[in-house]
Design a protein around this motif. Structure first.
Motif, mmCIF file in Angstrom:
data_model
loop_
_atom_site.group_PDB
_atom_site.id
_atom_site.type_symbol
_atom_site.label_atom_id
_atom_site.label_comp_id
_atom_site.label_asym_id
_atom_site.label_seq_id
_atom_site.Cartn_x
_atom_site.Cartn_y
_atom_site.Cartn_z
ATOM 1 N N VAL A 51 15.904 -3.964 2.335
ATOM 2 C CA VAL A 51 15.942 -2.553 1.637
ATOM 3 C C VAL A 51 14.823 -2.089 0.807
ATOM 4 O O VAL A 51 14.056 -2.977 0.069
ATOM 5 C CB VAL A 51 17.188 -2.907 0.467
ATOM 6 C CG1 VAL A 51 17.499 -1.476 -0.438
ATOM 7 C CG2 VAL A 51 18.441 -3.335 0.772
ATOM 8 N N LYS A 52 14.241 -1.040 1.541
ATOM 9 C CA LYS A 52 13.036 -0.441 1.113
ATOM 10 C C LYS A 52 12.991 0.820 0.069
ATOM 11 O O LYS A 52 13.511 1.691 0.852
ATOM 12 C CB LYS A 52 12.218 -0.242 2.499
ATOM 13 C CG LYS A 52 10.855 0.234 2.319
ATOM 14 C CD LYS A 52 10.199 0.327 3.643
ATOM 15 C CE LYS A 52 8.806 0.776 3.634
ATOM 16 N NZ LYS A 52 8.195 0.953 5.221
ATOM 17 N N GLU A 53 12.698 0.653 -0.868
ATOM 18 C CA GLU A 53 12.716 1.771 -2.089
ATOM 19 C C GLU A 53 11.284 2.300 -1.981
ATOM 20 O O GLU A 53 10.398 1.768 -2.572
ATOM 21 C CB GLU A 53 13.205 0.885 -3.111
ATOM 22 C CG GLU A 53 13.383 2.106 -4.327
ATOM 23 C CD GLU A 53 13.767 1.379 -5.648
ATOM 24 O OE1 GLU A 53 13.559 0.097 -5.696
ATOM 25 O OE2 GLU A 53 14.007 1.958 -6.602
ATOM 26 N N ASP A 71 0.886 -1.158 -0.104
ATOM 27 C CA ASP A 71 -0.229 0.024 -0.134
ATOM 28 C C ASP A 71 0.818 1.341 -0.052
ATOM 29 O O ASP A 71 0.345 2.231 -0.524
ATOM 30 C CB ASP A 71 -0.981 0.084 1.250
ATOM 31 C CG ASP A 71 -1.956 -1.246 1.156
ATOM 32 O OD1 ASP A 71 -2.284 -1.485 0.245
ATOM 33 O OD2 ASP A 71 -2.527 -1.291 2.485
ATOM 34 N N SER A 72 1.883 1.035 0.688
ATOM 35 C CA SER A 72 2.731 2.489 0.745
ATOM 36 C C SER A 72 3.522 2.759 -0.562
ATOM 37 O O SER A 72 3.962 3.998 -0.388
ATOM 38 C CB SER A 72 3.978 1.933 1.733
ATOM 39 O OG SER A 72 4.944 1.043 0.980
ATOM 40 N N GLY A 73 3.548 1.896 -1.629
ATOM 41 C CA GLY A 73 4.235 2.726 -2.777
ATOM 42 C C GLY A 73 5.867 2.079 -2.629
ATOM 43 O O GLY A 73 6.496 2.789 -3.530
ATOM 44 N N ILE A 111 8.574 -2.469 13.343
ATOM 45 C CA ILE A 111 9.386 -1.966 11.910
ATOM 46 C C ILE A 111 8.057 -0.954 11.490
ATOM 47 O O ILE A 111 6.921 -0.802 12.045
ATOM 48 C CB ILE A 111 9.072 -3.232 10.958
ATOM 49 C CG1 ILE A 111 7.711 -3.988 10.854
ATOM 50 C CG2 ILE A 111 10.212 -4.089 11.174
ATOM 51 C CD1 ILE A 111 7.537 -5.019 9.913
ATOM 52 N N ASP A 112 8.420 -0.317 10.118
ATOM 53 C CA ASP A 112 7.665 0.448 9.408
ATOM 54 C C ASP A 112 6.721 1.687 10.467
ATOM 55 O O ASP A 112 5.718 1.786 10.401
ATOM 56 C CB ASP A 112 6.475 -0.195 8.765
ATOM 57 C CG ASP A 112 5.663 0.348 7.644
ATOM 58 O OD1 ASP A 112 6.208 1.363 7.392
ATOM 59 O OD2 ASP A 112 4.509 -0.044 7.431
ATOM 60 N N LEU A 113 7.829 2.366 11.001
ATOM 61 C CA LEU A 113 7.370 3.244 11.969
ATOM 62 C C LEU A 113 7.652 4.837 11.036
ATOM 63 O O LEU A 113 7.923 5.778 11.491
ATOM 64 C CB LEU A 113 8.292 3.477 13.088
ATOM 65 C CG LEU A 113 8.157 2.498 14.029
ATOM 66 C CD1 LEU A 113 8.871 2.459 15.303
ATOM 67 C CD2 LEU A 113 6.475 1.659 14.112
HETATM 68 MG MG LIG Z 1 4.067 0.859 5.774
#
Ligand SMILES: [Mg+2]
Ligand SMILES: Nc1ncnc2c1ncn2[C@@H]1O[C@H](COP(=O)(O)OP(=O)(O)OP(=O)(O)O)[C@@H](O)[C@H]1O
Length: 258
Positions: free
Chosen positions: A51-53, A33-35, A162-164
């Motif tokens: 690794v989050k792009e 959802d985040s893109g 995670i994902d804060l």
């Molecule tokens: Mg997220």
């Protein structure tokens, strides 16, 4: 310092192809959802990284917030972002994080978590609250905290956050119709333009989080005591003024009830 294929690289033409040249991409998370598109990559030394792009402008805004947040807040439970890599000519970045073993509690692992010994669950709640003492001390507030932020390592009996990515400096005045987030965790003020979002909003989200960790999403399945439930009810009052004044006060009441 010897150069590191992820931590020493400033810029790459494209993230996923680059990761495939330096290690083995063993997981890819697409269509979030985040893109963002995220990869789990294992380097020849055996180390694993996440690794989050960002692939959209909105996702980049969120990753920029995340970067600022992790610069300001460190805690053993919060998976850090020690580095980010620029994607050439795009204005986009990819955040580099250590890989953590675990399963998202937003999903089937929630039932498994609910079946753990109570001591493990209470330890997880304590760890979430303790991490938010660091958030509070840094002058940040929680936004979009939900069960997707809880990664539970069943083998190590340890919860990771995670994902804060939406956490930000607070208090602030909401200049949109609502904040991003999962309705079950959102305080009433998060739904109104012009409202003040502050540490009491964080207290609310933490109250909902503790509730979920202790009832698995089913009120009847509550595993705590009446005293603990009363603490969570106070944390999640509709009127922010009736909640605990901050994470520390909430945590003290919680610990006294445990
Ligand atoms: Mg997220
Ligand atoms: N450091 C990590 N180590 C291992 N797995 C991770 C790590 N961070 C995230 N994950 C896994 O990747 C998934 C997606 O991560 P994350 O929530 O950060 O991405 P996102 O793009 O924001 O996704 P969403 O839009 O669903 O919120 C998580 O549900 C979790 O399973």
């Amino acid at each position: 310092m010897t150069s590191h294929p992820l931590l020493s690289v400033a810029e790459v033409p494209a993230v996923e192809p680059y990761l495939r040249t330096v290690g083995e991409v063993f997981r890819v998370f697409r269509e979030q959802d985040s893109g963002c598109v995220s990869c789990g990559v294992q380097l020849p030394d055996g180390e694993r990284w996440f690794v989050k792009e960002a692939t959209t402008a909105a996702a980049q805004t969120s990753l920029d917030r995340a970067w600022a947040f992790h610069q300001a807040v460190r805690h053993p439970a919060i998976v850090p972002q020690p580095h980010r890599i620029a994607v050439a000519d795009s204005g986009r970045t990819a955040a580099v994080m250590p890989w953590r073993h675990g399963e998202s509690l937003y999903g089937p692992a929630r039932a498994r978590f609910h079946a753990l010994p109570l001591a493990s669950v209470l330890r997880a709640v304590d760890r979430v609250l303790d991490a938010h003492l660091a958030v509070e001390a840094a002058g940040m507030v929680a936004v979009d905290l939900y069960d997707g932020a809880f990664l539970y390592d069943f083998g190590g009996d340890l919860l990771h956050l995670i994902d804060l990515d939406e956490y930000r400096p607070g208090p602030f005045v909401l200049d949109a119709d609502r904040l991003p987030g999962s309705a079950r965790f959102m305080a009433p003020e998060e739904w109104y333009r012009g409202s003040v979002i502050d540490i009491r909003t964080t207290v609310y989200a933490l109250g909902r989080s503790a509730r979920l960790l202790l009832d698995g999403g089913e009120r009847r399945a509550w595993r705590g005591t009446a005293g603990q439930l009363a603490v969570l009810e106070r944390a999640t009052r509709t009127d922010p003024a009736e909640r605990f004044a901050g994470v520390r006060e909430f945590m003290e009441a919680w610990r006294a009830a445990v």
